[in-house]
Each structure stands twice: as C-alpha cells, then as structure tokens.
Motif scaffolding. Sequence first.
Motif, PDB file in Angstrom:
ATOM      1  N   UNK A 131       0.818  -1.209   0.000  1.00  0.00           N
ATOM      2  CA  UNK A 131       0.000   0.000   0.000  1.00  0.00           C
ATOM      3  C   UNK A 131       0.853   1.260   0.000  1.00  0.00           C
ATOM      4  N   UNK A 132       1.919   1.254   0.794  1.00  0.00           N
ATOM      5  CA  UNK A 132       2.752   2.454   0.909  1.00  0.00           C
ATOM      6  C   UNK A 132       3.378   2.801  -0.435  1.00  0.00           C
ATOM      7  N   UNK A 133       3.829   1.786  -1.156  1.00  0.00           N
ATOM      8  CA  UNK A 133       4.437   2.071  -2.466  1.00  0.00           C
ATOM      9  C   UNK A 133       3.413   2.690  -3.418  1.00  0.00           C
ATOM     10  N   UNK A 134       2.204   2.124  -3.470  1.00  0.00           N
ATOM     11  CA  UNK A 134       1.179   2.670  -4.353  1.00  0.00           C
ATOM     12  C   UNK A 134       0.830   4.095  -3.963  1.00  0.00           C
ATOM     13  N   UNK A 135       0.743   4.331  -2.660  1.00  0.00           N
ATOM     14  CA  UNK A 135       0.445   5.683  -2.188  1.00  0.00           C
ATOM     15  C   UNK A 135       1.542   6.667  -2.567  1.00  0.00           C
ATOM     16  N   UNK A 136       2.795   6.246  -2.406  1.00  0.00           N
ATOM     17  CA  UNK A 136       3.918   7.117  -2.767  1.00  0.00           C
ATOM     18  C   UNK A 136       3.922   7.419  -4.258  1.00  0.00           C
TER      19      UNK A 136
ATOM     20  N   UNK B 268       1.009  27.299  -4.982  1.00  0.00           N
ATOM     21  CA  UNK B 268       1.216  28.618  -4.362  1.00  0.00           C
ATOM     22  C   UNK B 268       2.634  28.792  -3.815  1.00  0.00           C
ATOM     23  N   UNK B 269       3.527  27.835  -4.082  1.00  0.00           N
ATOM     24  CA  UNK B 269       4.935  28.061  -3.743  1.00  0.00           C
ATOM     25  C   UNK B 269       5.533  27.211  -2.651  1.00  0.00           C
ATOM     26  N   UNK B 270       4.820  26.199  -2.152  1.00  0.00           N
ATOM     27  CA  UNK B 270       5.375  25.350  -1.093  1.00  0.00           C
ATOM     28  C   UNK B 270       6.701  24.742  -1.528  1.00  0.00           C
ATOM     29  N   UNK B 271       7.668  24.719  -0.603  1.00  0.00           N
ATOM     30  CA  UNK B 271       8.921  24.007  -0.857  1.00  0.00           C
ATOM     31  C   UNK B 271       8.977  22.702  -0.063  1.00  0.00           C
ATOM     32  N   UNK B 272       8.230  22.634   1.043  1.00  0.00           N
ATOM     33  CA  UNK B 272       8.018  21.390   1.771  1.00  0.00           C
ATOM     34  C   UNK B 272       6.518  21.115   1.838  1.00  0.00           C
ATOM     35  N   UNK B 273       6.123  19.881   1.507  1.00  0.00           N
ATOM     36  CA  UNK B 273       4.748  19.453   1.779  1.00  0.00           C
ATOM     37  C   UNK B 273       4.812  18.293   2.755  1.00  0.00           C
ATOM     38  N   UNK B 274       3.872  18.273   3.694  1.00  0.00           N
ATOM     39  CA  UNK B 274       3.891  17.316   4.793  1.00  0.00           C
ATOM     40  C   UNK B 274       2.739  16.327   4.610  1.00  0.00           C
ATOM     41  N   UNK B 275       3.055  15.146   4.108  1.00  0.00           N
ATOM     42  CA  UNK B 275       2.013  14.168   3.766  1.00  0.00           C
ATOM     43  C   UNK B 275       2.165  12.930   4.640  1.00  0.00           C
ATOM     44  N   UNK B 276       1.142  12.640   5.416  1.00  0.00           N
ATOM     45  CA  UNK B 276       1.167  11.476   6.295  1.00  0.00           C
ATOM     46  C   UNK B 276       0.147  10.439   5.907  1.00  0.00           C
TER      47      UNK B 276
ATOM     48  N   UNK C  17      10.614   2.113   7.219  1.00  0.00           N
ATOM     49  CA  UNK C  17      11.569   1.337   6.414  1.00  0.00           C
ATOM     50  C   UNK C  17      10.993   1.003   5.041  1.00  0.00           C
ATOM     51  N   UNK C  18       9.695   0.762   4.984  1.00  0.00           N
ATOM     52  CA  UNK C  18       9.079   0.490   3.684  1.00  0.00           C
ATOM     53  C   UNK C  18       9.163   1.723   2.789  1.00  0.00           C
ATOM     54  N   UNK C  19       8.901   2.891   3.365  1.00  0.00           N
ATOM     55  CA  UNK C  19       9.023   4.127   2.587  1.00  0.00           C
ATOM     56  C   UNK C  19      10.477   4.369   2.181  1.00  0.00           C
ATOM     57  N   UNK C  20      11.413   4.084   3.081  1.00  0.00           N
ATOM     58  CA  UNK C  20      12.833   4.227   2.760  1.00  0.00           C
ATOM     59  C   UNK C  20      13.216   3.354   1.569  1.00  0.00           C
ATOM     60  N   UNK C  21      12.631   2.175   1.496  1.00  0.00           N
ATOM     61  CA  UNK C  21      12.954   1.243   0.410  1.00  0.00           C
ATOM     62  C   UNK C  21      12.569   1.816  -0.954  1.00  0.00           C
TER      63      UNK C  21
END
Length: 231
Positions: free
Chosen positions: A1-6, A211-219, A42-46
């Motif tokens: 799921x995490x890979x598909x979401x990413x 609108x110019x974000x340089x960081x987006x915070x997605x959980x 760790x899954x996201x890191x992969x």
Amino acid sequence: MIRENLDLVEENIKKACDRAGRDRSEVTLIAVSKTKPVSDIREAMAYGIKTFGENKVQEIRDKTEEITEPLNWHMIGHLQANKVKYLPGKVCMIHSVDNVKLADEIEKQFAKHDLIADILIEVNMAHEDTKFGLSPEEALGFVKEICGREHIRIRGLMTIAPYTEDPESNRVYFKGLRELMNKINAENIPGVKMDTLSMGMTGDYQVAIEEGATFVRVGTGIFGERDYTKS
C-alpha cells in the motif's frame, strides 16, 4: 500500500509543479510518520524516501535510535522548550517556532553542541483558536526579535491550514504565507534570507505547491489513517 500511495503522491506533486510552472526539484516531500511503526518508515525508505516528519520529540528519539541510516528528520509538531535539549544532532529542521522562550532555548541547546538550528516560524494564517502559531501580523516583529541569535538560522515560514473537504478554500492561506515571506525578505533584515515554505498536507498539498510550497507534509496520504490510541 505504501508504495502505491507514494507513486500517487509523486504523480500529484509533478502535476502540481507542471501547473505552476515549477521544477519538481523545488519541492521536498516530508513523509509524516507520526504514530507509525518503524516498519512503515523502512518500507518508505525502500522506495527512496529520506525525509520524515514527526510531531513528538519522544518519537524522534525512539525512531532515530532504531533507524541509524542517515535520514532527514523534521520536527513539525508543537515543541515545548523543555524538550529542545533532545533535538541537536537529531533533526535537520524545526518547523514550529512561535515564541521567544522557545527560540532562546533552541539557541541555548544548539550552542552547547556548536550546531546551527534551521528553523521555520509557524504562522496561524487562518487565526484558528485551536492552532499554535503567530498571527500574520506578528511574524515580522518576531523575526526581527530573534534574528540575532548565533545558533539559529531562520529559513522560512510554516503554516497548518484548516481541515477542509475543499482544498481550494485553503489557497488564500498558502498565497498569504508566500506573500508574507516575500514581505519579510523585502525588509532586508541582517542575517535573514528566507527561502522555505512548509505548507500543505494530505488534503491540500497540490494547491500548496501551486502557491509556492517548498516542503509538503504528507502522512495519511502515504501511510494511511492513524490510530491515535497508540500515540
């Protein structure tokens, strides 16, 4: 799921950058891993994610003890001054600075380690009573008040926009934060040249990028819904 979401989040980031005429490299995705287990990180890191955001100092301490690989950890939640001592050497940026006492403590604790803290000023753009952060009207004066500290580098601004079913309704706050950063930069305050806007979460990050974000915070958009009974 995490890979598909990413994959979906990455596609959305690219599309938002294209609509705004921005280069994809201008936007960094912070995977917000609060309350989530190390196995999810760790899954996201992969899949190549190296930048993670946490809301609580204790979670940063616990997770950096278990995950020793070099990652970019961001403290994105409300920060109490008495917890700052645990952050030098652990985080690459603190997103939620909104009072002088906290700024003084960051200066004190990072000075002990001869480190410089990259910080963002948290601004409550929507004037919500339930949110931390300075009002937009207070931000310039606050930057002037804390800018002289040797171990703090003010990199930009952060906001948490209202929760909404309609991302477009938050555009005014993201646009306002960008304009506020430009206004502060135009003051040419010694030692202050801000280049960072941390804004946009799972429900509205595409509008924030436009609108110019340089960081987006997605959980939630990466890791799924959270079980706060475990936090």
